[in-house]
Structure formats: C-alpha cells, structure tokens
Design an enzyme around this catalytic site. Sequence first.
Site, short mmCIF file in Angstrom:
data_model
loop_
_atom_site.label_atom_id
_atom_site.label_comp_id
_atom_site.label_asym_id
_atom_site.label_seq_id
_atom_site.Cartn_x
_atom_site.Cartn_y
_atom_site.Cartn_z
N GLN A 10 -29.13 69.84 -61.70
CA GLN A 10 -29.67 70.37 -60.45
C GLN A 10 -29.28 69.52 -59.24
OE1 GLN A 10 -30.45 73.17 -59.96
NE2 GLN A 10 -31.46 74.05 -61.76
N SER A 11 -28.14 68.85 -59.32
CA SER A 11 -27.70 67.96 -58.25
C SER A 11 -27.47 68.70 -56.92
CB SER A 11 -26.39 67.29 -58.68
OG SER A 11 -25.76 66.68 -57.57
#
Length: 341
Positions: free
Chosen positions: A82-83
């Site tokens: 989920q960067s």
Amino acid sequence: MLLNDAKILLEKLKRANVGFFPTPFHKLERLSDMLGVELYIKRDDFTGVGLFGGNKIRKLQYFMADALEKGAEYVFTFGATQSNHAMQTATACRRCGLKPVLYLMSVVEPDAFPRSNLLLDRVFDAEVHIVPPDFGKMQEAAREHMARLEAEGHKCYEIPGGGAAPLGSAGYIEGYCEMAEQAMAAGFKPDYVFHATGSGGTLAGLMAGHDLIGCGAEIHSVLVGNDEPVQYVKNTAELANKALELIGAGNVKVRPEEFHIETEYYLPGYEQPNSGTDRAIKLLAVNEGILVDPVYSGKAFYGMLDSIESGKVPKGSSVLFWHTGGATSIFAEKEIIGNIY
Ligand SMILES: *Cc1c(COP(=O)(O)O)cnc(C)c1O
C-alpha cells in the site's frame, strides 16, 4: 541565508512538471479554538499530479528530471503493497512517458481484490511485483530484473524506497522555503512543525531548509515504524547534509541534536492502527472536513494533538501541521484502516 538566496540555489536544479506548487497553506479555525493554539496546515496532500498527491511528488519532480536526462525507459522503486510512494511514482512516470516497475512487500497481505494504492498502481498499468517482507531479497530481485532489461538495451532508473536520496530531499528544502514564504505572508510564525516521518527523506529536507534559512520552528517528527531513533537521526542528518551539498550550500550543517523524533505514536506497528490515531482522523474530518490516513499523516496528527493536550506544546503556541498526504489508505485493507467509520 536569506530566503531569496536559497530560492536562487534551488532554481538551478532541474525538475519535471509533475505537480502543482505552491500547495495551499491555511488556518484551521475551529481546531485552533478548540485546542487553544494557532493551528495552520500545509497541504502537501494537494501536490498533484492526479487526485491523489502527497509528499513523494515533491521529490519525484527531481527524480523524474534526472531519469529523463539519463535517457531512462523504466523506473524501478520499492515499498509496501500500500505504498504511497510507489503509487505516486507510477503517477509521475506516466506523466513523463516512463514505465513504472514496482517491487512491493506484503507487510499486510493484500485483499484478493486490489484496494487503495494497489488498485491505483493497476490503473496506471505499473508492472507490480508483490514479494514477501524482506527488503534485502526484494532489492536483489529488482536489481536482477534491471540487469536483465539493461542487457537487452533498455535503460533503467532506480529510486530508493520513499525517495530517500539527496535529490529527493532537495524537494523538501524547497518545500520548507515555500512554507516559510506563505507563513510570512499570513503573518504566522510557527513555533512547532509536526509531520510524519518514514524513510526520512522529507524530514532531511525540512531540517536542511530550516537550517538553511534560519527559521525558528521546532520540527517534531512522528515516526511511523520501529526504527532505532539514534541511528535514524544520524542517517537523516547525513541525508540532510548531502542534500545541502547538492544544492551548493554545503557550508550549512544539520546536527543530530536538532531533531525531535516522536517514537510512541505509531504503535503497535507500521500499517497497524491505534485508537489515538482513529480519534485524530475523526477530529480533523469532523471539525475541518480534511482527511488524514491511518498509517502516516493520521499518526502525526495524533502526535501533535497529544503534545498540545498534554501541555508539552504550551497553549497559545503557533503550530503547523504538515499534511504529507496518504488518505488513499482510508480505502485499504481493514487491518490497516482502524476504527474510523
Ligand atoms: C512516505 C510518507 C511519509 C513519510 O515521508 P518520508 O519522506 O518517507 O519520511 C509521510 N506521510 C505520507 C502520507 C507518506 O506517504
């Protein structure tokens, strides 16, 4: 150094047009009244290039210019699944006609249907490689991949995780100067600046900017993971000094003693919610209509609130919250988002 002299140094760096600057800067009227401080916010959630901006876009202006100048075709970077950094890299790459390749660690196991940033990575047709959470092995796999492409005649460009390199931090030297100019115009003199810190690239730039133009605010940095603070400060000071050298201000030195690292607010861990952050997210949403995220900016807002409410930041202080973006995480896996609905 005077603000204008700093701006002249920064203008010499090449940047790609991947965002919208200056970002907004405004007062939070209701929360100022409620908390008994003068509270302003710097909106780096609005950096662009698309709807979902954030702090990485400031850094990516310089990385993209460098990649284009070096004739790159592919841009590789790293992060968690989920960067925000990876998603913003994909966005910036598409803006510049480059092909994004993302190596992402499953710190939290992704849902079968891609959510949040992982969904956006797919919308941008980024080449996504999801790997187990082992940074060393991930980097090795990415480097092998780059070597294969290079051998076939494709030029690759690597951006470190979080964009934590001197070139990226230069973007936050510029960000600090931008904020100082806006604060001056608003007649606001911040005593404290609060922000979230992960890779340290943003903090390095903020601290470098702070020391470069000699602005008196104390920068309080809320850690989002379990880094060892002494080593973290040492590395970040080094990064700050390299960024200062890069812009031609190597005579200014950032010292480890200047840092204020807040280590309690991310617990129990990176991408793991806590009730103080849930409350902070709700308080800002309900009173000001502004969204922060459960992994970064919400934890920083929690740290700021707690510091004000506990009196560590005295009533009547002038406080700046630096919004670094990330609100896409509100749509992430339920393990990440906490109890905010
Ligand atoms: C990456 C990120 C940060 C931390 O920035 P670093 O430069 O990596 O320290 C803070 N907030 C958000 C929303 C981010 O995505």
